[in-house]
Write a protein that holds these residues in place. Sequence first.
Motif, mmCIF file in Angstrom:
data_model
loop_
_atom_site.group_PDB
_atom_site.id
_atom_site.type_symbol
_atom_site.label_atom_id
_atom_site.label_comp_id
_atom_site.label_asym_id
_atom_site.label_seq_id
_atom_site.Cartn_x
_atom_site.Cartn_y
_atom_site.Cartn_z
ATOM 1 N N LEU A 12 -1.434 -38.774 4.819
ATOM 2 C CA LEU A 12 -1.598 -37.248 4.950
ATOM 3 C C LEU A 12 -0.277 -36.845 5.929
ATOM 4 O O LEU A 12 0.386 -36.022 5.315
ATOM 5 C CB LEU A 12 -2.633 -36.823 5.847
ATOM 6 C CG LEU A 12 -3.147 -35.621 6.141
ATOM 7 C CD1 LEU A 12 -3.409 -34.702 4.943
ATOM 8 C CD2 LEU A 12 -3.887 -35.392 7.319
ATOM 9 N N VAL A 13 0.237 -37.647 6.922
ATOM 10 C CA VAL A 13 1.320 -37.558 7.405
ATOM 11 C C VAL A 13 2.677 -37.508 6.465
ATOM 12 O O VAL A 13 3.521 -36.776 6.331
ATOM 13 C CB VAL A 13 1.693 -38.544 8.683
ATOM 14 C CG1 VAL A 13 2.962 -38.377 9.281
ATOM 15 C CG2 VAL A 13 0.554 -38.120 9.750
ATOM 16 N N THR A 14 2.570 -38.484 5.825
ATOM 17 C CA THR A 14 3.921 -38.461 4.637
ATOM 18 C C THR A 14 3.940 -37.323 3.720
ATOM 19 O O THR A 14 5.061 -36.928 3.555
ATOM 20 C CB THR A 14 3.518 -39.709 3.602
ATOM 21 O OG1 THR A 14 3.532 -41.010 4.635
ATOM 22 C CG2 THR A 14 4.619 -39.861 2.811
ATOM 23 N N GLN A 15 2.710 -36.924 3.357
ATOM 24 C CA GLN A 15 2.710 -35.775 2.491
ATOM 25 C C GLN A 15 3.119 -34.408 3.214
ATOM 26 O O GLN A 15 3.902 -33.549 2.820
ATOM 27 C CB GLN A 15 1.589 -35.506 1.818
ATOM 28 C CG GLN A 15 1.049 -36.608 0.878
ATOM 29 C CD GLN A 15 2.193 -36.974 -0.067
ATOM 30 O OE1 GLN A 15 2.858 -36.279 -0.755
ATOM 31 N NE2 GLN A 15 2.209 -38.324 -0.530
ATOM 32 N N MET A 16 2.822 -34.212 4.554
ATOM 33 C CA MET A 16 3.150 -33.157 5.350
ATOM 34 C C MET A 16 4.758 -33.109 5.374
ATOM 35 O O MET A 16 5.278 -32.148 5.292
ATOM 36 C CB MET A 16 2.575 -33.180 6.657
ATOM 37 C CG MET A 16 1.111 -32.506 6.599
ATOM 38 S SD MET A 16 0.354 -32.368 8.254
ATOM 39 C CE MET A 16 -0.186 -34.209 8.733
ATOM 40 N N GLU A 17 5.339 -34.475 5.678
ATOM 41 C CA GLU A 17 6.648 -34.404 5.925
ATOM 42 C C GLU A 17 7.592 -34.320 4.574
ATOM 43 O O GLU A 17 8.683 -33.883 4.517
ATOM 44 C CB GLU A 17 7.125 -35.932 6.444
ATOM 45 C CG GLU A 17 6.520 -36.221 7.842
ATOM 46 C CD GLU A 17 6.895 -37.686 8.150
ATOM 47 O OE1 GLU A 17 6.994 -38.529 7.280
ATOM 48 O OE2 GLU A 17 6.488 -37.800 9.349
ATOM 49 N N SER A 18 6.789 -34.746 3.496
ATOM 50 C CA SER A 18 7.406 -34.104 1.906
ATOM 51 C C SER A 18 7.502 -32.784 1.877
ATOM 52 O O SER A 18 8.411 -32.198 0.971
ATOM 53 C CB SER A 18 6.916 -34.922 1.171
ATOM 54 O OG SER A 18 5.349 -34.181 0.686
ATOM 55 N N GLY A 19 6.662 -32.040 2.433
ATOM 56 C CA GLY A 19 6.627 -30.483 2.074
ATOM 57 C C GLY A 19 5.945 -30.201 0.923
ATOM 58 O O GLY A 19 5.993 -29.088 0.404
ATOM 59 N N ALA A 21 2.911 -29.026 -0.723
ATOM 60 C CA ALA A 21 1.638 -28.512 -0.535
ATOM 61 C C ALA A 21 0.445 -29.280 -1.556
ATOM 62 O O ALA A 21 -0.412 -29.542 -0.842
ATOM 63 C CB ALA A 21 1.578 -26.934 -0.829
ATOM 64 N N PRO A 22 0.784 -29.345 -2.722
ATOM 65 C CA PRO A 22 -0.360 -30.084 -3.570
ATOM 66 C C PRO A 22 -0.640 -31.506 -3.299
ATOM 67 O O PRO A 22 -1.464 -31.759 -3.182
ATOM 68 C CB PRO A 22 0.179 -30.156 -4.904
ATOM 69 C CG PRO A 22 1.087 -28.948 -4.975
ATOM 70 C CD PRO A 22 1.785 -28.778 -3.711
ATOM 71 N N ALA A 23 0.528 -32.397 -2.668
ATOM 72 C CA ALA A 23 0.259 -33.394 -2.407
ATOM 73 C C ALA A 23 -0.475 -33.694 -1.016
ATOM 74 O O ALA A 23 -1.487 -34.422 -0.864
ATOM 75 C CB ALA A 23 1.480 -34.194 -2.176
ATOM 76 N N TYR A 24 -0.153 -32.637 -0.284
ATOM 77 C CA TYR A 24 -0.934 -32.593 1.224
ATOM 78 C C TYR A 24 -2.428 -32.240 1.055
ATOM 79 O O TYR A 24 -3.268 -32.932 1.622
ATOM 80 C CB TYR A 24 -0.403 -31.451 2.100
ATOM 81 C CG TYR A 24 -0.961 -30.922 3.221
ATOM 82 C CD1 TYR A 24 -1.454 -31.780 4.385
ATOM 83 C CD2 TYR A 24 -1.741 -29.623 3.031
ATOM 84 C CE1 TYR A 24 -2.065 -31.441 5.154
ATOM 85 C CE2 TYR A 24 -2.591 -29.284 4.334
ATOM 86 C CZ TYR A 24 -2.470 -30.156 5.223
ATOM 87 O OH TYR A 24 -3.438 -29.711 6.274
ATOM 88 N N ASP A 60 0.161 -24.064 6.611
ATOM 89 C CA ASP A 60 -0.857 -24.519 5.793
ATOM 90 C C ASP A 60 -1.461 -25.779 6.579
ATOM 91 O O ASP A 60 -2.328 -26.008 6.033
ATOM 92 C CB ASP A 60 -0.119 -24.634 4.485
ATOM 93 C CG ASP A 60 -0.367 -23.402 3.580
ATOM 94 O OD1 ASP A 60 -0.748 -22.536 4.011
ATOM 95 O OD2 ASP A 60 0.694 -23.188 2.649
ATOM 96 N N PHE A 61 -0.379 -26.454 7.160
ATOM 97 C CA PHE A 61 -0.682 -27.902 7.530
ATOM 98 C C PHE A 61 -1.783 -27.778 8.740
ATOM 99 O O PHE A 61 -2.553 -28.521 9.200
ATOM 100 C CB PHE A 61 0.560 -28.337 8.305
ATOM 101 C CG PHE A 61 1.377 -28.978 7.100
ATOM 102 C CD1 PHE A 61 0.982 -29.088 5.857
ATOM 103 C CD2 PHE A 61 2.740 -28.865 7.699
ATOM 104 C CE1 PHE A 61 1.972 -29.364 4.861
ATOM 105 C CE2 PHE A 61 3.554 -29.250 6.451
ATOM 106 C CZ PHE A 61 3.243 -29.341 5.241
#
Length: 362
Positions: A12-19, A21-24, A60-61
Amino acid sequence: MPSAIPRLVDELVTQMESGSAPAYRTALRQLAETARAGGPESLTAAVEALAPLLPGLSGDFAKTAVLAGACVEWGASPMALVDVLPARAAEAMMLNAVVPEFWEKATSPARPLPEPVSAGTAELVRTLTRLSRWRRGIDKETLTRIAMSWSDMEDWLKALITVMAHTDFRAAVPEDVKAELREYAAAVADRSQRAGWVGALAAVLDDEPLIVVDPRTRRGYALTMTGVGDNGQLHILLADRLIGDPAQGWVAGQRPARSWVGAATDGDPRLGFDDAAIRAFRLFDGKGNYVGPQGAPADIEPLDGTRVLVLHPPNGTFGLSVGRVFESMTPNLRLDRILEPSETEQWLGRLSPAVEDDLMAR
């Protein structure tokens, strides 16, 4: 900690850092499904792993906080959130309160604010961050956080409402943080129903002594209330605790229907108009002020440091179609003892006459 939870939180953190939205959203869903499938232990582990992330999240996070609240609703302990979620929700309301002023200063001529949803956040961020060029003391990062609060505040409030229904959680929240929640909730309550609920939850009384006096029989009762969300609920619970055989020291009257008591405690709170709870008495505080069903126990003004209620006969029929306002908050109104006659007389001697100038009090 259940083995899958740390890995899924890291993802989850990785996807937030990636920016992305779908992956998050995908990572959030996978964490939710795994935690819920693992039962209370996994749910609590998820809450404990998510709690340290919350202060730094926005936009969104903030859905991460909603997931933490959902885990509590599904059976997790909320206690890991005590030091982070109330403070972050208070901050979101504080920032949200200044958005209209900042928007007006940043737009010339003034334009309507974007809708408070994530789709309008980009425009709001672009507009407000221009203020950092000339407004001293507020940098671009702070202005971005202010802009984000326009859309993410409701997520923080949604999560907080869930956990504030728990007695242990409310007891652990510092009083100064509760005061901030009430202050900032009042500032944005005109545009957020959830803010109003948060303010009310932050004012809920727990382990609060209550003296009830019946002047007609010159009897008094000592009670303790916890988790009573509104005075309508208090009316029902008082009738259930105190009405009985006057020869045995109780208040005369008709006991409330079990459906009314259930609606005020742990059943469906919705009674409807066909089974509305009829109030058994009118209530006044020790200083003579009318205590209507629409208020909250915290509004009852103490008399010499103790909240006192004085029972008066009902005038006509007043029905309550809802037994409690917070469905997930189970109340406790405990009758500790019937006062000795000398104690009751002391309280009666300190009471001010009822001021019956309220239409509802007649």
